[in-house]
Design a protein around this motif. Structure first.
Motif, PDB file in Angstrom:
ATOM      1  N   LEU A  23      43.648  -8.795  19.232  1.00  0.00           N
ATOM      2  CA  LEU A  23      44.875  -9.559  19.032  1.00  0.00           C
ATOM      3  C   LEU A  23      46.038  -8.626  18.744  1.00  0.00           C
ATOM      4  N   ASN A  24      47.182  -8.952  19.302  1.00  0.00           N
ATOM      5  CA  ASN A  24      48.428  -8.273  18.980  1.00  0.00           C
ATOM      6  C   ASN A  24      49.213  -9.165  18.026  1.00  0.00           C
ATOM      7  N   TYR A  25      50.245  -8.613  17.388  1.00  0.00           N
ATOM      8  CA  TYR A  25      51.003  -9.391  16.404  1.00  0.00           C
ATOM      9  C   TYR A  25      52.499  -9.163  16.566  1.00  0.00           C
ATOM     10  N   ILE A  26      53.247 -10.240  16.349  1.00  0.00           N
ATOM     11  CA  ILE A  26      54.688 -10.100  16.232  1.00  0.00           C
ATOM     12  C   ILE A  26      55.074 -10.468  14.798  1.00  0.00           C
ATOM     13  N   THR A  27      56.103  -9.831  14.307  1.00  0.00           N
ATOM     14  CA  THR A  27      56.545 -10.075  12.933  1.00  0.00           C
ATOM     15  C   THR A  27      57.435 -11.301  12.872  1.00  0.00           C
ATOM     16  N   VAL A  28      57.230 -12.114  11.836  1.00  0.00           N
ATOM     17  CA  VAL A  28      57.998 -13.339  11.652  1.00  0.00           C
ATOM     18  C   VAL A  28      58.620 -13.322  10.258  1.00  0.00           C
ATOM     19  N   ASN A  29      59.933 -13.411  10.193  1.00  0.00           N
ATOM     20  CA  ASN A  29      60.655 -13.432   8.911  1.00  0.00           C
ATOM     21  C   ASN A  29      60.262 -12.283   7.989  1.00  0.00           C
ATOM     22  N   SER A  30      59.972 -11.145   8.562  1.00  0.00           N
ATOM     23  CA  SER A  30      59.682  -9.880   7.877  1.00  0.00           C
ATOM     24  C   SER A  30      58.414  -9.875   7.029  1.00  0.00           C
ATOM     25  N   TYR A  32      55.536 -12.161   7.534  1.00  0.00           N
ATOM     26  CA  TYR A  32      54.353 -12.737   8.161  1.00  0.00           C
ATOM     27  C   TYR A  32      54.206 -12.249   9.599  1.00  0.00           C
ATOM     28  N   THR A  33      53.034 -12.474  10.156  1.00  0.00           N
ATOM     29  CA  THR A  33      52.792 -12.087  11.537  1.00  0.00           C
ATOM     30  C   THR A  33      52.193 -13.263  12.308  1.00  0.00           C
ATOM     31  N   PHE A  34      52.344 -13.203  13.618  1.00  0.00           N
ATOM     32  CA  PHE A  34      51.766 -14.224  14.487  1.00  0.00           C
ATOM     33  C   PHE A  34      50.954 -13.530  15.565  1.00  0.00           C
ATOM     34  N   PRO A  35      49.694 -13.934  15.758  1.00  0.00           N
ATOM     35  CA  PRO A  35      48.810 -13.244  16.709  1.00  0.00           C
ATOM     36  C   PRO A  35      48.856 -13.824  18.123  1.00  0.00           C
ATOM     37  N   TYR A  36      48.609 -12.961  19.067  1.00  0.00           N
ATOM     38  CA  TYR A  36      48.505 -13.390  20.463  1.00  0.00           C
ATOM     39  C   TYR A  36      47.657 -12.368  21.207  1.00  0.00           C
ATOM     40  N   ALA A  37      47.091 -12.791  22.310  1.00  0.00           N
ATOM     41  CA  ALA A  37      46.387 -11.889  23.216  1.00  0.00           C
ATOM     42  C   ALA A  37      47.232 -11.722  24.465  1.00  0.00           C
ATOM     43  N   SER A  38      47.139 -10.577  25.103  1.00  0.00           N
ATOM     44  CA  SER A  38      47.892 -10.367  26.337  1.00  0.00           C
ATOM     45  C   SER A  38      47.168  -9.370  27.225  1.00  0.00           C
ATOM     46  N   SER A  39      47.331  -9.558  28.514  1.00  0.00           N
ATOM     47  CA  SER A  39      46.665  -8.680  29.480  1.00  0.00           C
ATOM     48  C   SER A  39      47.435  -7.389  29.701  1.00  0.00           C
ATOM     49  N   VAL A  40      48.713  -7.387  29.333  1.00  0.00           N
ATOM     50  CA  VAL A  40      49.543  -6.184  29.395  1.00  0.00           C
ATOM     51  C   VAL A  40      50.392  -6.143  28.129  1.00  0.00           C
ATOM     52  N   SER A  92      37.814 -17.949  11.742  1.00  0.00           N
ATOM     53  CA  SER A  92      36.726 -17.796  12.702  1.00  0.00           C
ATOM     54  C   SER A  92      36.907 -16.546  13.555  1.00  0.00           C
ATOM     55  N   ILE A  93      38.151 -16.132  13.745  1.00  0.00           N
ATOM     56  CA  ILE A  93      38.471 -14.865  14.391  1.00  0.00           C
ATOM     57  C   ILE A  93      39.165 -13.996  13.353  1.00  0.00           C
ATOM     58  N   PRO A  94      38.743 -12.752  13.178  1.00  0.00           N
ATOM     59  CA  PRO A  94      39.399 -11.883  12.189  1.00  0.00           C
ATOM     60  C   PRO A  94      40.894 -11.760  12.457  1.00  0.00           C
ATOM     61  N   ILE A  95      41.701 -11.977  11.423  1.00  0.00           N
ATOM     62  CA  ILE A  95      43.154 -11.895  11.555  1.00  0.00           C
ATOM     63  C   ILE A  95      43.730 -11.161  10.359  1.00  0.00           C
ATOM     64  N   GLN A  96      44.946 -10.706  10.497  1.00  0.00           N
ATOM     65  CA  GLN A  96      45.612 -10.015   9.388  1.00  0.00           C
ATOM     66  C   GLN A  96      45.828 -10.957   8.209  1.00  0.00           C
ATOM     67  N   ALA A  97      45.915 -10.384   7.027  1.00  0.00           N
ATOM     68  CA  ALA A  97      46.018 -11.190   5.808  1.00  0.00           C
ATOM     69  C   ALA A  97      47.290 -12.030   5.761  1.00  0.00           C
ATOM     70  N   ASN A  98      48.347 -11.547   6.369  1.00  0.00           N
ATOM     71  CA  ASN A  98      49.631 -12.247   6.314  1.00  0.00           C
ATOM     72  C   ASN A  98      49.912 -13.066   7.576  1.00  0.00           C
ATOM     73  N   THR A  99      48.861 -13.437   8.284  1.00  0.00           N
ATOM     74  CA  THR A  99      49.025 -14.211   9.515  1.00  0.00           C
ATOM     75  C   THR A  99      49.443 -15.645   9.221  1.00  0.00           C
ATOM     76  N   LEU A 100      50.380 -16.151   9.989  1.00  0.00           N
ATOM     77  CA  LEU A 100      50.768 -17.551   9.856  1.00  0.00           C
ATOM     78  C   LEU A 100      49.583 -18.455  10.199  1.00  0.00           C
ATOM     79  N   MET A 101      49.397 -19.492   9.390  1.00  0.00           N
ATOM     80  CA  MET A 101      48.296 -20.426   9.583  1.00  0.00           C
ATOM     81  C   MET A 101      48.849 -21.815   9.891  1.00  0.00           C
ATOM     82  N   TRP A 102      47.998 -22.657  10.500  1.00  0.00           N
ATOM     83  CA  TRP A 102      48.424 -23.980  10.943  1.00  0.00           C
ATOM     84  C   TRP A 102      47.375 -25.025  10.594  1.00  0.00           C
TER      85      TRP A 102
END
Length: 382
Positions: A23-30, A32-40, A92-102
């Motif tokens: 998983l890659n992450y983008i920073t949100v509001n300095s 938190y992070t949000f995860p995503y997968a990408s092929s490039v 269920s999938i390992p994520i960073q501690a500060n990942t946004l949850m839903w």
């Protein structure tokens, strides 16, 4: 045979990486992070990318499945990139501690994150689209694709997104809504409660739908009553007053309806997607739309044809598919809708199963252990 071998090698390679998903992450509001997968790498300029598929996972958070399936289907073309946001609701999938949850259901309808009430699930889809638009200068087409719970997300997102618009991204944008468990209706019309599911099936099935305006009502009133049939994710009656406030709550029902009718949407479902089981929404508002996913898809499509013809497109019913994402997305209908050129489409006499990978059974031994592992990846919830 050479093209078949090349496709199978690409399929194995794509899924071998996905089984160990990174998983890659983008920073949100300095904070938190949000995860995503990408092929490039979507954060780096890449003029060779011409098409992006943003694929939305299912209810179980199975991003590795939805992402892997789409990578496998598109890996023959290096100008296609796949990105898959991950709306985590558990670990269920390992994520960073500060990942946004839903909330495990709320992300499908644009709910806010657990940590930040101003950041919605739809906001993060918007953010990813903005990133790819910025990085891929020659981007000519974006497809937002979802199946099952992902289909619910896409069907609601396309009516309100302030980014997923051809005019905003300066590129073509299309949506594929695959077999959602329920739909967001644009007004209060539903099939009259006195018409049985069996009677609906007689009028509305894969060969056609002859339901007429006389079969619908704006006062759906079954016994017992169903006052919420057009509320929350099922309709727009309370879109600006619902709790929690969602991404769509910033717009009026009329605004959402108008935008919805201007989008390019393909609706897909399997001809055998008729199971009524523990993972299907069987609440009263959902049953107001039909008995199962197939019936709900056909009835909703007929509803659009009768009341919102500008938003209507012929439903794509894939013969032989149950509730199976890859079976549906390996079809000639999906290829036509997304301008893909598959190298090994199933022949007309190939009968897909709930675990169909869309390749002839005789080819399965060639793939070895990797292909066998993929059999467990093609199943999605709701």
């Amino acid at each position: 045979m050479k093209s078949l071998f090349g496709f199978l090698v690409a399929l194995c390679a794509a899924h071998a990486g996905v089984l160990g998903l990174t998983l890659n992450y983008i920073t949100v509001n300095s904070s938190y992070t949000f995860p995503y997968a990408s092929s490039v790498d979507i954060t780096t300029s890449n003029p060779s990318i011409k098409t992006v598929f943003m694929v939305i996972h299912g209810i179980a958070g199975d991003v590795q499945t939805s992402f892997g399936n789409m990578v496998a289907l598109t890996s023959y073309d290096s100008s296609i990139a796949v990105v898959a946001p991950y709306f985590a609701c558990d670990k269920s999938i390992p994520i960073q501690a500060n990942t946004l949850m839903w909330d495990c259901n709320g992300w499908q309808e644009g709910d806010p994150s657990a940590q930040l009430s101003s950041i919605y699930s739809f906001s993060m889809a918007d953010r990813l689209l903005q990133i790819v638009r910025s990085s891929f200068a020659n981007l000519g087409q974006v497809y937002v694709v979802g199946y099952s719970a992902g289909g619910q997300f896409v069907q609601r997102y396309l009516g309100g997104s302030t980014v997923a618009l051809s005019s905003k991204l300066n590129t073509n944008v299309g949506f594929v809504v695959g077999a959602p468990g329920s739909f967001m209706y644009l007004d209060t019309h539903r099939v009259k409660s006195g018409i049985s599911f069996k009677a609906i099936s007689n009028e509305c099935n894969p060969s056609g739908c002859s339901l007429s305006i006389s079969n619908f009502t704006t006062n759906y009133n079954p016994s017992p009553s169903c006052p919420g049939y057009d509320q929350d994710k099922y309709g727009l009656s309370d879109v600006q007053t619902q709790v929690p406030f969602t991404y769509l709550s910033q717009f009026t029902a009329g605004t959402i309806s108008t935008q919805y009718q201007g989008q390019s949407v393909t609706y897909m479902v399997g001809s055998m997607d008729t199971a009524v089981d523990s993972i299907l929404d069987t609440t009263c508002p959902a049953q107001a739309q039909g008995e199962n996913r197939l019936q709900r898809s056909l009835v909703f499509n007929r509803y659009l044809q009768l009341y919102f013809p500008q938003a209507w497109s012929a439903p794509q019913v894939v013969v032989g598919c149950t509730h199976d994402e890859l079976c549906v997305f390996r079809s000639s209908q999906f290829a036509a809708a997304t301008k893909l050129t598959f190298q090994n489409l199933p022949s007309s006499n190939t009968t897909p199963t709930s675990r169909s990978m869309g390749v002839p059974r005789a080819s399965i031994p060639v793939l070895g252990a990797t292909m066998l592992a993929l059999g467990t990846l093609s199943m999605l919830l709701i």
